[in-house]
Design an enzyme around this catalytic site. Sequence first.
Site, PDB file in Angstrom:
ATOM      1  N   ASP A 107      -9.515  -5.453  -4.844  1.00 53.50           N
ATOM      2  CA  ASP A 107      -8.401  -5.350  -5.520  1.00 53.50           C
ATOM      3  C   ASP A 107      -7.096  -5.486  -4.688  1.00 53.50           C
ATOM      4  O   ASP A 107      -6.190  -6.278  -4.817  1.00 53.50           O
ATOM      5  CB  ASP A 107      -8.482  -4.251  -6.556  1.00 53.50           C
ATOM      6  CG  ASP A 107      -8.551  -2.979  -5.719  1.00 53.50           C
ATOM      7  OD1 ASP A 107      -8.593  -2.852  -4.398  1.00 53.50           O
ATOM      8  OD2 ASP A 107      -8.599  -1.717  -6.353  1.00 53.50           O
ATOM      9  N   ASP A 110      -3.939  -2.318   1.326  1.00 49.89           N
ATOM     10  CA  ASP A 110      -2.739  -1.193   1.693  1.00 49.89           C
ATOM     11  C   ASP A 110      -3.144  -1.120   3.142  1.00 49.89           C
ATOM     12  O   ASP A 110      -2.510  -1.760   3.891  1.00 49.89           O
ATOM     13  CB  ASP A 110      -3.088   0.236   0.858  1.00 49.89           C
ATOM     14  CG  ASP A 110      -1.786   1.231   1.078  1.00 49.89           C
ATOM     15  OD1 ASP A 110      -1.484   1.068   2.187  1.00 49.89           O
ATOM     16  OD2 ASP A 110      -1.458   1.734  -0.055  1.00 49.89           O
TER      17      ASP A 110
HETATM   18  P1  IMP Z   1      -6.698   0.729   2.165  1.00 49.18           P
HETATM   19  O1  IMP Z   1      -7.917   1.105   2.678  1.00 49.18           O
HETATM   20  O2  IMP Z   1      -5.143   1.594   2.367  1.00 49.18           O
HETATM   21  O3  IMP Z   1      -6.393  -0.908   2.332  1.00 49.18           O
HETATM   22  O4  IMP Z   1      -6.904   0.783   0.378  1.00 49.18           O
HETATM   23  C1  IMP Z   1      -7.673   0.196  -0.048  1.00 49.18           C
HETATM   24  C2  IMP Z   1      -8.075   0.785  -1.384  1.00 49.18           C
HETATM   25  O5  IMP Z   1      -7.269   1.776  -1.824  1.00 49.18           O
HETATM   26  C3  IMP Z   1      -8.136  -0.235  -2.754  1.00 49.18           C
HETATM   27  O6  IMP Z   1      -9.382  -0.543  -3.087  1.00 49.18           O
HETATM   28  C4  IMP Z   1      -7.570   0.509  -3.748  1.00 49.18           C
HETATM   29  O7  IMP Z   1      -8.702   1.119  -4.581  1.00 49.18           O
HETATM   30  C5  IMP Z   1      -6.736   1.579  -3.316  1.00 49.18           C
HETATM   31  N1  IMP Z   1      -5.352   1.348  -3.367  1.00 49.18           N
HETATM   32  C6  IMP Z   1      -4.578   1.001  -2.378  1.00 49.18           C
HETATM   33  N2  IMP Z   1      -3.307   0.671  -2.864  1.00 49.18           N
HETATM   34  C7  IMP Z   1      -3.371   1.053  -4.032  1.00 49.18           C
HETATM   35  C8  IMP Z   1      -1.909   1.215  -5.017  1.00 49.18           C
HETATM   36  O8  IMP Z   1      -0.969   0.763  -4.711  1.00 49.18           O
HETATM   37  N3  IMP Z   1      -2.641   1.620  -6.352  1.00 49.18           N
HETATM   38  C9  IMP Z   1      -3.792   1.849  -6.777  1.00 49.18           C
HETATM   39  N4  IMP Z   1      -4.736   1.787  -5.797  1.00 49.18           N
HETATM   40  C10 IMP Z   1      -4.429   1.463  -4.441  1.00 49.18           C
HETATM   41 MG    MG Z   2      -8.640   3.031  -6.468  1.00 45.66          MG
END
Ligand code: IMP
Ligand code: MG
Length: 185
Positions: A107, A110
């Site tokens: 989705d 981040d």
């Molecule tokens: P990462 O591991 O920090 O890249 O985060 C990835 C996961 O965190 C995604 O699959 C989302 O489920 C959740 N996530 C990251 N950013 C957001 C946001 O802005 N809103 C909601 N969920 C987020």
């Molecule tokens: Mg989530």
Amino acid sequence: MEKPTSAYDIDKVIYSKDEIDARIKEIGKQITHDYFDKQDQGIVVLCILKGAAVFMSDLIRNIDLRLQIDYLSVSSYGMTMKSSGEITLRLDTSLDLSNKHVIIAEDIIDSGLTLEKVCKHIKSKGAASVTVCALLDKNISTCDLDVKYKCFDCPDEFIVGYGIDYAENYRNLPFVSSVVSEQKE
Ligand code: IMP
Ligand code: MG
């Protein structure tokens, strides 16, 4: 009884349903073209639950190829707006992925930590190739990620809608939005 204008208070729409539909159509066409010759070996579109469920269901209907789908669930955010940095595998894939071409539907990127871990995990299952198809990218990841298909860039805000949640709410919004009313810690 008077009908409410919306079930949620929305600060702003970032990508509308029409913009998302059009972009997924383009990405689906691109994947159809790129993976045409890989059908005999086997293509698996892997959804990272729960956030990518809505995106993946629209994406696969825009890919005109023989393919299979699978699901994987990881957790890092819990009920907060900040990643815990620790990724736990909650549900593993059920298909045999060895020698398959796996397209991971995510989705939003981040920190990129989730995808980095998931890609490693899928490669360790012997997949022939692993690529990433992401709906949104905040462009702040410092992880070594090869995101072959990206639908949209998005601002470094807390995003909701089109499958993406805040504390398990907002997933059913048909568009991508942000909630700025509660600040990231
Ligand atoms: P990462 O591991 O920090 O890249 O985060 C990835 C996961 O965190 C995604 O699959 C989302 O489920 C959740 N996530 C990251 N950013 C957001 C946001 O802005 N809103 C909601 N969920 C987020
Ligand atoms: Mg989530």
